[in-house]
Motif scaffolding. Structure first.
Motif, mmCIF file in Angstrom:
data_model
loop_
_atom_site.group_PDB
_atom_site.id
_atom_site.type_symbol
_atom_site.label_atom_id
_atom_site.label_comp_id
_atom_site.label_asym_id
_atom_site.label_seq_id
_atom_site.Cartn_x
_atom_site.Cartn_y
_atom_site.Cartn_z
ATOM 1 N N VAL A 30 -19.127 48.434 -10.359
ATOM 2 C CA VAL A 30 -20.252 48.059 -9.703
ATOM 3 C C VAL A 30 -20.744 49.674 -9.111
ATOM 4 O O VAL A 30 -21.987 49.908 -9.162
ATOM 5 C CB VAL A 30 -20.316 47.377 -8.465
ATOM 6 N N ASN A 31 -19.885 50.412 -8.711
ATOM 7 C CA ASN A 31 -20.358 51.771 -8.255
ATOM 8 C C ASN A 31 -20.828 52.528 -9.545
ATOM 9 O O ASN A 31 -21.902 53.141 -9.298
ATOM 10 C CB ASN A 31 -19.150 52.604 -7.592
ATOM 11 N N TYR A 32 -20.228 52.379 -10.561
ATOM 12 C CA TYR A 32 -20.593 53.001 -11.741
ATOM 13 C C TYR A 32 -21.959 52.746 -12.371
ATOM 14 O O TYR A 32 -22.895 53.315 -12.532
ATOM 15 C CB TYR A 32 -19.804 52.915 -12.780
ATOM 16 N N ALA A 33 -22.361 51.421 -12.223
ATOM 17 C CA ALA A 33 -23.623 50.672 -12.486
ATOM 18 C C ALA A 33 -24.578 51.271 -11.597
ATOM 19 O O ALA A 33 -25.922 51.695 -12.088
ATOM 20 C CB ALA A 33 -23.338 49.314 -12.880
ATOM 21 N N PHE A 34 -24.326 51.202 -10.396
ATOM 22 C CA PHE A 34 -25.528 51.674 -9.441
ATOM 23 C C PHE A 34 -25.565 53.037 -9.391
ATOM 24 O O PHE A 34 -26.804 53.536 -9.322
ATOM 25 C CB PHE A 34 -24.854 51.183 -7.983
ATOM 26 N N LYS A 35 -24.615 53.970 -9.676
ATOM 27 C CA LYS A 35 -24.669 55.418 -9.663
ATOM 28 C C LYS A 35 -25.654 55.657 -10.921
ATOM 29 O O LYS A 35 -26.452 56.664 -10.795
ATOM 30 C CB LYS A 35 -23.243 55.950 -9.774
ATOM 31 N N THR A 36 -25.449 54.975 -11.957
ATOM 32 C CA THR A 36 -26.271 55.339 -13.104
ATOM 33 C C THR A 36 -27.690 54.950 -12.869
ATOM 34 O O THR A 36 -28.610 55.880 -13.168
ATOM 35 C CB THR A 36 -25.862 54.622 -14.476
ATOM 36 N N ILE A 37 -27.989 53.934 -12.383
ATOM 37 C CA ILE A 37 -29.526 53.378 -12.099
ATOM 38 C C ILE A 37 -29.837 54.353 -11.143
ATOM 39 O O ILE A 37 -31.039 54.870 -11.201
ATOM 40 C CB ILE A 37 -29.639 52.053 -11.655
ATOM 41 N N PHE A 38 -29.238 54.828 -9.948
ATOM 42 C CA PHE A 38 -29.663 55.629 -8.929
ATOM 43 C C PHE A 38 -29.974 56.962 -9.362
ATOM 44 O O PHE A 38 -31.067 57.753 -9.095
ATOM 45 C CB PHE A 38 -28.587 55.539 -7.870
ATOM 46 N N GLN A 39 -29.013 57.416 -10.215
ATOM 47 C CA GLN A 39 -29.337 58.783 -10.568
ATOM 48 C C GLN A 39 -30.728 58.818 -11.620
ATOM 49 O O GLN A 39 -31.268 59.959 -11.846
ATOM 50 C CB GLN A 39 -28.060 59.327 -11.242
ATOM 51 N N ALA A 40 -30.760 57.997 -12.581
ATOM 52 C CA ALA A 40 -31.716 58.009 -13.544
ATOM 53 C C ALA A 40 -33.148 57.911 -12.837
ATOM 54 O O ALA A 40 -34.095 58.786 -13.103
ATOM 55 C CB ALA A 40 -31.569 56.731 -14.356
ATOM 56 N N LEU A 41 -33.411 57.087 -11.706
ATOM 57 C CA LEU A 41 -34.682 56.969 -10.878
ATOM 58 C C LEU A 41 -34.786 58.241 -10.137
ATOM 59 O O LEU A 41 -36.013 58.679 -10.257
ATOM 60 C CB LEU A 41 -34.578 55.963 -9.977
ATOM 61 N N ASN A 42 -33.716 58.721 -9.316
ATOM 62 C CA ASN A 42 -33.842 60.002 -8.895
ATOM 63 C C ASN A 42 -34.143 61.046 -9.766
ATOM 64 O O ASN A 42 -35.171 61.868 -9.283
ATOM 65 C CB ASN A 42 -32.483 60.144 -8.082
ATOM 66 N N LEU A 43 -33.543 61.309 -10.716
ATOM 67 C CA LEU A 43 -33.944 62.321 -11.734
ATOM 68 C C LEU A 43 -35.389 62.281 -12.410
ATOM 69 O O LEU A 43 -36.076 63.103 -12.341
ATOM 70 C CB LEU A 43 -32.813 62.407 -12.784
ATOM 71 N N LEU A 44 -35.655 60.924 -12.767
ATOM 72 C CA LEU A 44 -36.959 60.869 -13.208
ATOM 73 C C LEU A 44 -38.191 61.317 -12.104
ATOM 74 O O LEU A 44 -39.145 61.785 -12.473
ATOM 75 C CB LEU A 44 -37.044 59.499 -13.772
ATOM 76 N N PHE A 45 -37.920 60.762 -10.966
ATOM 77 C CA PHE A 45 -38.813 60.973 -9.808
ATOM 78 C C PHE A 45 -39.026 62.532 -9.623
ATOM 79 O O PHE A 45 -39.975 63.003 -9.503
ATOM 80 C CB PHE A 45 -38.394 60.410 -8.502
ATOM 81 N N LEU A 46 -37.840 63.300 -9.679
ATOM 82 C CA LEU A 46 -37.987 64.690 -9.638
ATOM 83 C C LEU A 46 -38.690 65.217 -10.845
ATOM 84 O O LEU A 46 -39.263 66.267 -10.510
ATOM 85 C CB LEU A 46 -36.758 65.165 -9.489
ATOM 86 N N LEU A 47 -38.274 65.126 -11.918
ATOM 87 C CA LEU A 47 -38.913 65.460 -12.958
ATOM 88 C C LEU A 47 -40.359 65.415 -12.978
ATOM 89 O O LEU A 47 -41.275 66.165 -13.397
ATOM 90 C CB LEU A 47 -38.579 64.797 -14.387
ATOM 91 N N SER B 247 -42.434 65.169 -10.144
ATOM 92 C CA SER B 247 -42.903 65.964 -9.170
ATOM 93 C C SER B 247 -43.007 67.453 -9.341
ATOM 94 O O SER B 247 -43.664 67.921 -8.505
ATOM 95 C CB SER B 247 -42.071 65.483 -7.705
ATOM 96 N N ILE B 248 -42.416 67.880 -10.396
ATOM 97 C CA ILE B 248 -42.653 69.420 -10.423
ATOM 98 C C ILE B 248 -43.432 69.606 -11.626
ATOM 99 O O ILE B 248 -44.231 68.804 -12.184
ATOM 100 C CB ILE B 248 -40.972 69.756 -10.997
ATOM 101 N N ARG B 249 -43.917 71.118 -11.862
ATOM 102 C CA ARG B 249 -44.829 71.191 -12.775
ATOM 103 C C ARG B 249 -44.110 70.843 -14.167
ATOM 104 O O ARG B 249 -43.044 70.937 -14.447
ATOM 105 C CB ARG B 249 -44.712 72.855 -13.017
ATOM 106 N N THR B 250 -45.246 70.391 -14.927
ATOM 107 C CA THR B 250 -44.639 69.833 -16.320
ATOM 108 C C THR B 250 -44.303 70.932 -17.193
ATOM 109 O O THR B 250 -45.106 71.944 -17.269
ATOM 110 C CB THR B 250 -46.020 69.163 -16.969
ATOM 111 N N PRO B 251 -42.974 70.702 -17.490
ATOM 112 C CA PRO B 251 -42.533 71.946 -18.328
ATOM 113 C C PRO B 251 -42.868 72.122 -19.727
ATOM 114 O O PRO B 251 -43.309 70.867 -20.294
ATOM 115 C CB PRO B 251 -40.837 71.785 -18.172
ATOM 116 N N HIS B 252 -42.814 73.356 -20.365
ATOM 117 C CA HIS B 252 -43.061 73.328 -21.862
ATOM 118 C C HIS B 252 -41.763 72.972 -22.415
ATOM 119 O O HIS B 252 -41.522 72.338 -23.716
ATOM 120 C CB HIS B 252 -43.368 74.785 -22.185
ATOM 121 N N VAL B 253 -40.638 73.601 -21.800
ATOM 122 C CA VAL B 253 -39.195 73.578 -22.248
ATOM 123 C C VAL B 253 -38.273 72.897 -21.309
ATOM 124 O O VAL B 253 -38.440 73.173 -20.257
ATOM 125 C CB VAL B 253 -38.718 74.686 -22.577
ATOM 126 N N LEU B 254 -37.333 71.843 -21.528
ATOM 127 C CA LEU B 254 -36.429 71.193 -20.567
ATOM 128 C C LEU B 254 -35.086 71.382 -21.297
ATOM 129 O O LEU B 254 -34.777 71.079 -22.302
ATOM 130 C CB LEU B 254 -36.695 69.864 -20.218
#
Length: 429
Positions: free
Chosen positions: A72-89, A91-98
């Motif tokens: 359960v922790n692994y599944a929750f961690k994956t979803i939590f990190q995915a949403l958190n990472l997407l939100f941060l991406l 919120s920053i300047r749109t990159p030319h290269v990632l």
């Protein structure tokens, strides 16, 4: 014609402060005038050069809540990190290269690939190792999560615009197994990893002696150095000083070094026929097995071996390496295809190493030419005892050390900045 300056995003699904290679990428890009955003965790702060760079910005992911049920922790961690990472991406300047570090692969590879598709940015993957081989260390053979992670790495890797990797063996493996074309970008030491003068060594050891009694000498000196009338000298009768950096995890078997240190203590206790010095062993790093082994060391009550486990400031780590007599590396590699950056750092400081041998280590450590390798605690023990027999007055050993350091001087001629400019910069132009 002026070069167009790019906006580059660097993703580290880990602690930014413990991801030196990705910080070096950011610094190299910042030096060229590109705008850089680093995304990762903030358990350890980035190096001072990152904080001071006017065109580099770092953004922290939210800490992950822990759930005691493993799956359960692994599944929750994956979803939590995915949403958190997407939100941060978003919120920053749109990159030319990632550029994203791998491992870990899930969810960072998929999220970064999807984001690049949406904003039409180039995707670059920097392969440090394989996520699925690391997972396989703690999961049963053939586990579904290992299979999913491997498929994710293979698919997203093939979709990336560019791929870097850390060894030629990894480059061949990526091409042969997944048809991924990668460029080998070897880790090279930045300029801060360098040999230092006796005066600099003395000043550093004086600083350390205020925190660790193991370095404290008599009359305002250190246990290794002394200063008289402005001149610094190594004490003729002094302890040997070794240093190791470990993640205190299962993929670096600290028990190998523990057994070798016990052998050293036993040899010293049994009338010391080899005229061994007392030994100071500094082990840096963080990890979940640290407390276990620190307790075990304390229980031994060694009299001739002293172990300290400092967590150093980024500016002090190169000084620690440059002050040591010998480095120890326990890195074994889950894939057998990456190289230990800690040895790169040691070589930058002209410090010979005893390194655990595995498949592609030969791309960095040449046994008997620039350092020694070992495959067991017995081999490590034997080489450690030989290195410090009659220390510091063993003329035969001094010749070997001089040979190694001459080879390491050649290694130092190509630093990170020059190697990055030659090998990697074209990807970002």
């Amino acid at each position: 014609m002026c070069e167009e300056k790019k906006k580059v995003c660097i993703v580290v699904l880990g602690d930014i402060g413990r991801s030196p290679r990705m910080q070096y990428h950011a610094l190299s890009l910042g030096e060229k005038g590109h705008k850089v955003d680093i995304l990762g965790y903030g358990e350890t702060g980035p190096m001072d050069a990152i904080k001071e760079a006017p065109s580099i910005y770092y953004h922290y992911l939210a800490p992950m809540p822990h759930i005691p049920i493993k799956l359960v922790n692994y599944a929750f961690k994956t979803i939590f990190q995915a949403l958190n990472l997407l939100f941060l991406l978003c919120s920053i300047r749109t990159p030319h290269v990632l550029m994203v570090q791998n491992p870990p692969a899930i969810p960072s590879l998929f999220v970064c690939w999807l984001f690049c598709k949406i904003v039409r940015a180039k995707l670059v993957i920097d392969w440090h190792n394989y996520a699925h081989t690391i997972m396989a260390l703690s999961l049963p053979k053939g586990h579904i999560l290992v299979k999913i992670t491997k498929k994710c790495e293979a698919y997203i890797g093939a979709q990336a615009d560019y791929n870097f990797c850390v060894t030629n063996e990894m480059r061949k493996d990526l091409a042969n197994n997944w048809n991924i074309k990668a460029v080998t970008l070897y880790d090279k030491p930045p300029a801060m990893f360098k040999p230092i003068s006796l005066k600099e060594k003395h000043e550093f050891l004086m600083k350390m002696s205020q925190m660790y009694d193991a370095f404290l000498g008599d009359g305002g000196s250190t246990i290794l150095t002394k200063e008289e009338h402005g001149n610094v000298e190594l004490k003729p009768k002094r302890p040997a000083f070794i240093v190791s950096s470990t993640s205190w995890t299962e993929d670096e078997d600290f028990s190998i070094l523990f057994k070798a240190l016990q052998d050293y203590e036993d040899q010293h206790t049994n009338e010391n026929p080899r005229n061994l010095p007392t030994l100071i062993c500094a082990i840096t790093g963080k990890g979940h097995l640290k407390e276990y082994y620190c307790t075990k060391i304390h229980e031994q009550n060694w009299r001739h071996v002293t172990v300290i486990t400092p967590w150093l400031e980024a500016s002090d780590y190169p000084l620690m390496l440059a002050s040591a007599d010998l480095g120890i590396c326990l890195h074994t590699s889950s894939s057998g295809l990456d190289l230990p950056m800690k040895v790169v750092d040691m070589f930058g400081c002209c410090l010979p190493v005893l390194a655990y041998d595995f498949n592609c280590l030969y791309e960095l450590v040449e046994d008997g030419k620039n350092s020694y390798t070992f495959k067991s605690s017995e081999e490590l023990s034997g080489k450690l005892l030989n290195w410090f027999e009659n220390f510091p007055n063993n003329d035969e050993q001094k010749l070997i050390e001089t040979q190694f350091k001459n080879e390491l001087s050649s290694f130092q001629t190509l630093r990170w900045s020059e190697n990055w400019n030659k090998t990697a910069y074209s990807v970002f132009q």
